[in-house]
Design a protein around this motif. Sequence first.
Motif, PDB file in Angstrom:
ATOM      1  N   ASN A   2       8.924  40.721  18.275  1.00 13.35           N
ATOM      2  CA  ASN A   2       7.645  40.764  17.578  1.00 13.35           C
ATOM      3  C   ASN A   2       7.835  40.469  16.106  1.00 13.35           C
ATOM      4  O   ASN A   2       8.714  41.026  15.465  1.00 13.35           O
ATOM      5  CB  ASN A   2       6.989  42.135  17.732  1.00 13.35           C
ATOM      6  CG  ASN A   2       6.463  42.350  19.122  1.00 13.35           C
ATOM      7  OD1 ASN A   2       6.264  41.402  19.873  1.00 13.35           O
ATOM      8  ND2 ASN A   2       6.231  43.595  19.475  1.00 13.35           N
ATOM      9  N   LYS A   3       6.987  39.601  15.588  1.00 20.18           N
ATOM     10  CA  LYS A   3       7.055  39.267  14.172  1.00 20.18           C
ATOM     11  C   LYS A   3       6.102  40.156  13.387  1.00 20.18           C
ATOM     12  O   LYS A   3       5.116  40.660  13.923  1.00 20.18           O
ATOM     13  CB  LYS A   3       6.665  37.805  13.956  1.00 20.18           C
ATOM     14  CG  LYS A   3       7.673  36.800  14.457  1.00 20.18           C
ATOM     15  CD  LYS A   3       7.237  35.401  14.066  1.00 20.18           C
ATOM     16  CE  LYS A   3       8.248  34.358  14.460  1.00 20.18           C
ATOM     17  NZ  LYS A   3       7.869  33.015  13.973  1.00 20.18           N
ATOM     18  N   TYR A   4       6.417  40.324  12.104  1.00 23.79           N
ATOM     19  CA  TYR A   4       5.506  41.013  11.199  1.00 23.79           C
ATOM     20  C   TYR A   4       4.393  40.037  10.850  1.00 23.79           C
ATOM     21  O   TYR A   4       4.496  38.840  11.100  1.00 23.79           O
ATOM     22  CB  TYR A   4       6.251  41.467   9.946  1.00 23.79           C
ATOM     23  CG  TYR A   4       7.249  42.573  10.234  1.00 23.79           C
ATOM     24  CD1 TYR A   4       6.866  43.909  10.190  1.00 23.79           C
ATOM     25  CD2 TYR A   4       8.570  42.283  10.568  1.00 23.79           C
ATOM     26  CE1 TYR A   4       7.766  44.921  10.455  1.00 23.79           C
ATOM     27  CE2 TYR A   4       9.480  43.294  10.839  1.00 23.79           C
ATOM     28  CZ  TYR A   4       9.078  44.607  10.780  1.00 23.79           C
ATOM     29  OH  TYR A   4       9.968  45.605  11.057  1.00 23.79           O
ATOM     30  N   SER A  26      11.448  33.465  10.940  1.00 28.34           N
ATOM     31  CA  SER A  26      11.632  34.179  12.207  1.00 28.34           C
ATOM     32  C   SER A  26      11.182  35.638  12.118  1.00 28.34           C
ATOM     33  O   SER A  26      11.133  36.336  13.126  1.00 28.34           O
ATOM     34  CB  SER A  26      13.100  34.128  12.633  1.00 28.34           C
ATOM     35  OG  SER A  26      13.903  34.805  11.693  1.00 28.34           O
ATOM     36  N   ILE A  27      10.823  36.093  10.929  1.00 32.65           N
ATOM     37  CA  ILE A  27      10.445  37.493  10.710  1.00 32.65           C
ATOM     38  C   ILE A  27       8.929  37.658  10.614  1.00 32.65           C
ATOM     39  O   ILE A  27       8.373  38.645  11.072  1.00 32.65           O
ATOM     40  CB  ILE A  27      11.096  38.035   9.420  1.00 32.65           C
ATOM     41  CG1 ILE A  27      12.598  37.777   9.377  1.00 32.65           C
ATOM     42  CG2 ILE A  27      10.797  39.515   9.221  1.00 32.65           C
ATOM     43  CD1 ILE A  27      13.382  38.396  10.499  1.00 32.65           C
ATOM     44  N   PHE A  28       8.244  36.688  10.007  1.00 33.73           N
ATOM     45  CA  PHE A  28       6.807  36.799   9.737  1.00 33.73           C
ATOM     46  C   PHE A  28       6.013  35.720  10.469  1.00 33.73           C
ATOM     47  O   PHE A  28       6.471  34.593  10.611  1.00 33.73           O
ATOM     48  CB  PHE A  28       6.533  36.680   8.224  1.00 33.73           C
ATOM     49  CG  PHE A  28       6.982  37.876   7.448  1.00 33.73           C
ATOM     50  CD1 PHE A  28       6.150  38.967   7.277  1.00 33.73           C
ATOM     51  CD2 PHE A  28       8.248  37.922   6.897  1.00 33.73           C
ATOM     52  CE1 PHE A  28       6.567  40.077   6.577  1.00 33.73           C
ATOM     53  CE2 PHE A  28       8.684  39.022   6.194  1.00 33.73           C
ATOM     54  CZ  PHE A  28       7.843  40.112   6.034  1.00 33.73           C
ATOM     55  N   GLU A  29       4.813  36.091  10.892  1.00 35.33           N
ATOM     56  CA  GLU A  29       3.895  35.144  11.527  1.00 35.33           C
ATOM     57  C   GLU A  29       3.443  34.087  10.519  1.00 35.33           C
ATOM     58  O   GLU A  29       3.340  32.913  10.840  1.00 35.33           O
ATOM     59  CB  GLU A  29       2.655  35.868  12.071  1.00 35.33           C
ATOM     60  CG  GLU A  29       2.916  36.761  13.264  1.00 35.33           C
ATOM     61  CD  GLU A  29       3.204  35.992  14.531  1.00 35.33           C
ATOM     62  OE1 GLU A  29       2.754  34.833  14.669  1.00 35.33           O
ATOM     63  OE2 GLU A  29       3.901  36.552  15.394  1.00 35.33           O
ATOM     64  N   LYS A 122      11.632  44.744   5.985  1.00 31.57           N
ATOM     65  CA  LYS A 122      11.305  45.432   7.235  1.00 31.57           C
ATOM     66  C   LYS A 122      11.150  46.930   7.012  1.00 31.57           C
ATOM     67  O   LYS A 122      10.219  47.551   7.547  1.00 31.57           O
ATOM     68  CB  LYS A 122      12.392  45.187   8.283  1.00 31.57           C
ATOM     69  CG  LYS A 122      12.358  43.819   8.902  1.00 31.57           C
ATOM     70  CD  LYS A 122      13.472  43.687   9.938  1.00 31.57           C
ATOM     71  CE  LYS A 122      13.400  42.407  10.710  1.00 31.57           C
ATOM     72  NZ  LYS A 122      14.445  42.336  11.747  1.00 31.57           N
TER      73      LYS A 122
END
Length: 174
Positions: A2-4, A26-29, A122
């Motif tokens: 799941n991304k932030y 790869s971390i945030f939408e 995060k």
Amino acid sequence: MNKYGTILVVDDNTSILTAMRYLLDSIFEHILTLEQPDNILKVMAQEDVDIVLLDMNFSLGVNSGQEGLFWLRAISKQHPQTPVVLLTAYADVALAVKGLKSGAADFITKPWDNDELIRKLKDVLDMQQEIVSLDEVEKEHIRRTLDRCHGNLTQAAELLGITRQTLYNKMRRL
């Protein structure tokens, strides 16, 4: 994984903005970037921003961090629930403390360690999700007490240590 949600990165160096886009993809939408801070509040009014990564200096030759502190205060005033992480190449303890006292969620120095930067972002976002307002805690406590007392307001008020009228007023706000 799941991304932030959405991060807004504000830095006058286009190379840093490009590097952040690659690093955080790869971390945030959504990754929004601005080279100058003048449109921060406008963008935040139009977009649902979950976190801001804000450079401390935008004017050539200026490294006091005052510009970043100014924009930190402006963001905090308009969007108090949105955490701001400060980013600067001119790190000193006094500036970091000043930033944290002004409401920054954390402080990252350039050049940054990719893993450390991601971990800090995060951690800040995860902490935001864990915090429950006192109003929410109170509402849940009243609901549980009323359930336990099968709706008997007098008994519930007694268990809560408040008057029946106070309980009634709190229930109206639920």
